[in-house]
Design a protein around this motif. Sequence first.
Motif, short mmCIF file in Angstrom:
data_model
loop_
_atom_site.label_atom_id
_atom_site.label_comp_id
_atom_site.label_asym_id
_atom_site.label_seq_id
_atom_site.Cartn_x
_atom_site.Cartn_y
_atom_site.Cartn_z
N LYS A 183 0.83 -1.21 0.00
CA LYS A 183 0.00 0.00 0.00
C LYS A 183 0.88 1.27 0.00
O LYS A 183 0.65 2.20 -0.78
N VAL A 184 1.89 1.29 0.86
CA VAL A 184 2.75 2.48 0.95
C VAL A 184 3.53 2.65 -0.37
O VAL A 184 3.64 3.76 -0.90
N LEU A 185 4.05 1.53 -0.90
CA LEU A 185 4.82 1.63 -2.15
C LEU A 185 3.94 2.12 -3.30
O LEU A 185 4.35 2.98 -4.09
N GLN A 186 2.72 1.58 -3.37
CA GLN A 186 1.82 2.00 -4.47
C GLN A 186 1.48 3.48 -4.35
O GLN A 186 1.44 4.21 -5.34
N ALA A 187 1.25 3.94 -3.11
CA ALA A 187 0.94 5.36 -2.91
C ALA A 187 2.15 6.21 -3.30
O ALA A 187 2.00 7.25 -3.98
N ALA A 188 3.35 5.76 -2.94
CA ALA A 188 4.57 6.52 -3.27
C ALA A 188 4.78 6.57 -4.78
O ALA A 188 5.16 7.62 -5.33
N VAL A 189 4.51 5.45 -5.46
CA VAL A 189 4.64 5.43 -6.92
C VAL A 189 3.63 6.42 -7.53
O VAL A 189 3.97 7.23 -8.39
N GLY A 190 2.40 6.36 -7.03
CA GLY A 190 1.34 7.24 -7.54
C GLY A 190 1.69 8.72 -7.37
O GLY A 190 1.39 9.55 -8.23
N LEU A 191 2.35 9.04 -6.27
CA LEU A 191 2.70 10.44 -5.98
C LEU A 191 4.09 10.80 -6.53
O LEU A 191 4.59 11.90 -6.29
N LYS A 192 4.72 9.83 -7.21
CA LYS A 192 6.07 10.03 -7.81
C LYS A 192 7.12 10.45 -6.76
O LYS A 192 7.93 11.35 -6.99
N ILE A 193 7.07 9.81 -5.61
CA ILE A 193 8.03 10.11 -4.54
C ILE A 193 9.24 9.19 -4.69
O ILE A 193 9.07 7.97 -4.75
N GLU A 225 20.24 -20.76 -4.99
CA GLU A 225 19.98 -22.21 -5.09
C GLU A 225 18.58 -22.55 -4.56
O GLU A 225 18.03 -23.60 -4.89
N PHE A 226 18.05 -21.69 -3.69
CA PHE A 226 16.82 -22.03 -2.96
C PHE A 226 15.64 -21.15 -3.37
O PHE A 226 14.61 -21.18 -2.72
N ILE A 227 15.80 -20.36 -4.41
CA ILE A 227 14.74 -19.42 -4.81
C ILE A 227 13.95 -20.00 -5.99
O ILE A 227 14.55 -20.32 -7.03
N ALA A 228 12.62 -20.08 -5.84
CA ALA A 228 11.77 -20.51 -6.96
C ALA A 228 11.27 -19.29 -7.72
O ALA A 228 11.26 -19.27 -8.95
N SER A 229 10.83 -18.26 -6.98
CA SER A 229 10.32 -17.04 -7.62
C SER A 229 10.26 -15.92 -6.60
O SER A 229 10.43 -16.15 -5.39
N VAL A 230 10.02 -14.72 -7.11
CA VAL A 230 9.99 -13.53 -6.26
C VAL A 230 8.80 -12.69 -6.71
O VAL A 230 8.58 -12.53 -7.90
N THR A 231 8.01 -12.18 -5.75
CA THR A 231 6.92 -11.27 -6.11
C THR A 231 7.38 -9.84 -5.86
O THR A 231 7.90 -9.52 -4.78
N VAL A 232 7.22 -9.01 -6.89
CA VAL A 232 7.75 -7.64 -6.81
C VAL A 232 6.65 -6.63 -7.12
O VAL A 232 5.62 -6.96 -7.70
N LEU A 233 6.94 -5.39 -6.74
CA LEU A 233 6.12 -4.26 -7.20
C LEU A 233 7.02 -3.47 -8.14
O LEU A 233 8.13 -3.09 -7.76
N ASP A 234 6.55 -3.27 -9.37
CA ASP A 234 7.43 -2.61 -10.34
C ASP A 234 7.23 -1.10 -10.34
O ASP A 234 6.43 -0.56 -9.57
N ALA A 235 7.99 -0.42 -11.21
CA ALA A 235 8.02 1.04 -11.20
C ALA A 235 6.67 1.66 -11.54
O ALA A 235 6.43 2.84 -11.26
N SER A 236 5.75 0.86 -12.14
CA SER A 236 4.42 1.39 -12.44
C SER A 236 3.43 1.11 -11.31
O SER A 236 2.25 1.44 -11.41
#
Length: 357
Positions: free
Chosen positions: A49-59, A185-196
Amino acid sequence: MNSWKTQLIQTCPDTTFRENESLAHHTTVGIGGPAELFCIVTSKDECTKVLQAAVGLKIPTTVLGWGANTLIADRGIAGLVIKNTASEIRVLTEQPTASSATAIDARWKAATSDSRMPQFQDIDYDENDAERVVVDVDAGAALPVLIQQLVQRGITGLQWFTKIPASLGGAVVNNIHGGTHYISEFIASVTVLDASGTTQTLSADQLEFGYDYSRFHHSNEFILSVRLQLFRGDQQRAQQVITDWSRQKQKQPARSLGCVFQNISVEEQAQLSLPTPSIGYLVDQKLHLAGLRIGDAEISQQHAAFIVNTGAATATDYLELLKRIHAAVKVKFGISLKPEIFFKGFKPEELAFITQL
Ligand SMILES: Cc1cc2nc3c(=O)[nH]c(=O)nc-3n(C[C@H](O)[C@H](O)[C@H](O)COP(=O)(O)OP(=O)(O)OC[C@H]3O[C@@H](n4cnc5c(N)ncnc54)[C@H](O)[C@@H]3O)c2cc1C
């Protein structure tokens, strides 16, 4: 208060924000100026939530995990700094796909031949015959705590990374190494929030893992959670590794950022006829720089690949010592060392030595 701060605070009423928080309190080395705006997030939802708000406000936004690998400038960091402590563990029942681990540069392996460093080969073993288990973990999980919690539940695999100060997200960013193992060696996948501001899941083969490297060095994505492929392995044996390796790792100076430069390559080591690619060896045995101080920053006498804060060191002191090591290695061996740490809040000209020398 600036309007972007007011807007962010209004958009995220459940998060506590602080202005001018000293970031020295949030790094292992105890160095760093203030964050213009700072918050600690405790769940994946809050982080999103905080990351999405920061992306939206271009912070401009910086995420910190344990702060064990980041040198923060004395002037601090502009924009928002989020300290991620989200740490939920979700054990899944599905079977993992076959490991997509790729072979990575062997210079870390060779570095353990430095007789003054902890030796790993005596405790290493192969768990690939054990039953597999898939676990999703939030990226802010403190790695030492996570390892213990998993082993207590009979889930093994991460014991090699005992005593490494890291959040799980930070560990993935730099593909940490413990003994002969990389976390990739132990990573299957990663969930990220991208620049958009969109969340997406990336499989291990999209992560560009290498020695101290992953795509997160250049991608400007925030890691929200990590899917690990682990084992229902030998709980007692894993616990023994944790005990043994913790004892050995205690020799490393904690008020530091770990090794400040990557080890030289195996080819460079051969060219120079050195017994090890270890930076600690070069700095101590060949350049005799261990113990060199600028202000309260000191090249550790215990382990010369580390620079320690012996009191009230500044980022300027720390950076100056880094430059001295970089220049000395370049002059004596013709090698341009690559930093193993991240720099935040510095101007490009302050870091030009890394590319110019
Ligand atoms: C005493 C000591 C011993 C160490 N021993 C080892 C060792 O044996 N092996 C080893 O490999 N390393 C070691 N290190 C280095 C360090 O522990 C690792 O590099 C670790 O990965 C740092 O994780 P962190 O959470 O502290 O990252 P931070 O310093 O908080 O962040 C590092 C970088 O990752 C970014 N980042 C952090 N979290 C996220 C996220 N969720 N999404 C996107 N980007 C993110 C930050 O913005 C920053 O650029 C050691 C360090 C110390 C101080």
